[in-house]
Scaffold this active site. Sequence first.
Site, PDB file in Angstrom:
ATOM      1  N   LYS A 119       0.864  -1.180   0.000  1.00  0.00           N
ATOM      2  CA  LYS A 119       0.000   0.000   0.000  1.00  0.00           C
ATOM      3  C   LYS A 119       0.901   1.230   0.000  1.00  0.00           C
ATOM      4  O   LYS A 119       1.916   1.260   0.708  1.00  0.00           O
ATOM      5  CB  LYS A 119      -0.879  -0.032   1.258  1.00  0.00           C
ATOM      6  CG  LYS A 119      -1.909   1.082   1.348  1.00  0.00           C
ATOM      7  CD  LYS A 119      -2.810   0.862   2.566  1.00  0.00           C
ATOM      8  CE  LYS A 119      -3.895   1.915   2.678  1.00  0.00           C
ATOM      9  NZ  LYS A 119      -4.782   1.684   3.849  1.00  0.00           N
ATOM     10  N   SER A 126      -9.844  -0.753   7.088  1.00  0.00           N
ATOM     11  CA  SER A 126      -9.318  -0.661   5.715  1.00  0.00           C
ATOM     12  C   SER A 126      -8.588  -1.881   5.188  1.00  0.00           C
ATOM     13  O   SER A 126      -8.205  -1.895   4.014  1.00  0.00           O
ATOM     14  CB  SER A 126      -8.408   0.551   5.585  1.00  0.00           C
ATOM     15  OG  SER A 126      -9.196   1.703   5.509  1.00  0.00           O
ATOM     16  N   SER A 150      -9.610   1.712   2.890  1.00  0.00           N
ATOM     17  CA  SER A 150      -8.749   2.492   2.038  1.00  0.00           C
ATOM     18  C   SER A 150      -7.686   1.667   1.312  1.00  0.00           C
ATOM     19  O   SER A 150      -7.023   2.191   0.417  1.00  0.00           O
ATOM     20  CB  SER A 150      -8.068   3.574   2.867  1.00  0.00           C
ATOM     21  OG  SER A 150      -7.240   2.982   3.863  1.00  0.00           O
TER      22      SER A 150
HETATM   23  N1  GLN Z   1     -13.290   4.026   6.582  1.00  0.00           N
HETATM   24  C1  GLN Z   1     -12.561   4.428   7.747  1.00  0.00           C
HETATM   25  C2  GLN Z   1     -12.155   5.875   7.627  1.00  0.00           C
HETATM   26  O1  GLN Z   1     -12.429   6.439   6.637  1.00  0.00           O
HETATM   27  C3  GLN Z   1     -11.374   3.538   7.970  1.00  0.00           C
HETATM   28  C4  GLN Z   1     -10.209   3.847   7.148  1.00  0.00           C
HETATM   29  C5  GLN Z   1      -9.017   3.024   7.486  1.00  0.00           C
HETATM   30  O2  GLN Z   1      -9.140   1.987   8.137  1.00  0.00           O
HETATM   31  N2  GLN Z   1      -7.846   3.502   7.097  1.00  0.00           N
HETATM   32  O3  GLN Z   1     -11.589   6.428   8.497  1.00  0.00           O
END
Ligand code: GLN
Length: 483
Positions: free
Chosen positions: A76, A175, A151
């Site tokens: 990532k 994410s 994400s």
């Molecule tokens: N969807 C969550 C957010 O927008 C989690 C994102 C993540 O785990 N990086 O914060």
Amino acid sequence: MHQLTLAEIARGLADKKFSSEELTKVLLARIAQLDPQLNSFISLTEDLALTQAKAADARRANGESGALLGAPIAHKDLFCTQGIRTSCGSKMLDNFKAPYDATVVAKLAAAGAVTLGKTNMDEFAMGSANESSYYGAVKNPWNLEHVPGGSSGGSAAAVAARLLPAATGTDTGGSIRQPAALTNLTGLKPTYGRVSRWGMIAYASSLDQGGPLARTAEDCAILLQGMAGFDPNDSTSIDEPVPDYSASLNGSLQGLRIGVPKEYFSAGLDPRIAELIHNSIKELEKLGAVIKEISLPNMQHAIPAYYVIAPAEASSNLSRFDGVRFGYRCEDPKNLEDLYKRSRGEGFGAEVQRRIMVGAYALSAGYYDAYYLKAQKIRRLIKNDFMAAFNEVDIILGPTTPNPAWKLGAKNSDPVAAYLEDVYTITANLAGLPGLSMPAGFVDGLPVGVQLLAPYFQEGRLLNVAHQYQLNTDWHTRTPTGF
Ligand code: GLN
């Protein structure tokens, strides 16, 4: 060759059926051919990959072995990679070449893994759809009109489309698990402190945790083995021995106590997903598990608490991107204030700016007690709920997401609708617990995940349950048409 799992690749390399260099070339060609449909990579690292693959082949020729020696992966794009763009999906860091490797990157490279590239992601890991990336949205290989989740959506889409066997992700509020669920993968968020955060660009430091995305629990065990462990460079890393995760896969589930929280099945859960979750429960019962209804009474407060704490930490972490030290700088600033304002205004996208504003507001004098402190108290109550539940059961099971993957753009105008998709995943981050999502079936041709949560440092137990489930089901073997 692109269908092989990490475990099969390790066997193939050991048996000299193919070399890492051959495999790497096949996958790079496949990425070049198919990724334009998905947009799952921000950067490809062909030269590095071929150098690493040749080095891995040479190490094997010298008698070395290891499950990751010569295994192709991707990171990532928030894991720092020395000399390679590390963008975090943001215009702010579009020109940033990290001066060092993140601990996760260094550990995997030392184990012989081959880095094919850096995967697309929501900007600064904020999102559940992978639509907030400066480099454009990622498409779900199961249906190119749908989001892959976020994400870590680039890692998920690439692995689901068989562009490579496994990739790293990070999970602040879901994410890893949420994109795994929406693309038919197995994804594991480790216990907070299990995997080093050093060199992992921070979103919300008390919640962030790196982990593996792969097609099987067996492969997650292999990749986690290479990622986990104490790191003196990360003050929140925990000095606990790392067990042999692959050895944990084969335990019997006889007598395993599975807790199913009654709050999970309330309104908001797609009934078709509820049915698939009940089917997975029946499957695990056949394997000897005992099901018990439990309660997590404070779950309803998790989303509001998370969406105060995460933006608060983000507003603090992202204050370093000011146009002065590194990252994007606006053209012709008139004065210092103009430099700050325009560099941040032009460098950050809308969702990131929204979170910075919410976070700065929640932390400001007069609001700190009303929002931030209250959210921290809720966080403790959520942790206490889990501690009470784990006195009665060994793991907790439920859906990973309330809905299957939605259409690109469907939730763009309503950020709260997207935040609600995190309802099942964020509690594990607030409590610091390990969680895993694994494939559990399909709704309208789109994958559905079942989530397992375990007590601290019981990643092996999660992998064990998922592996036994995968020995008896074939959801995880389904391949998206066209890939
Ligand atoms: N969807 C969550 C957010 O927008 C989690 C994102 C993540 O785990 N990086 O914060």
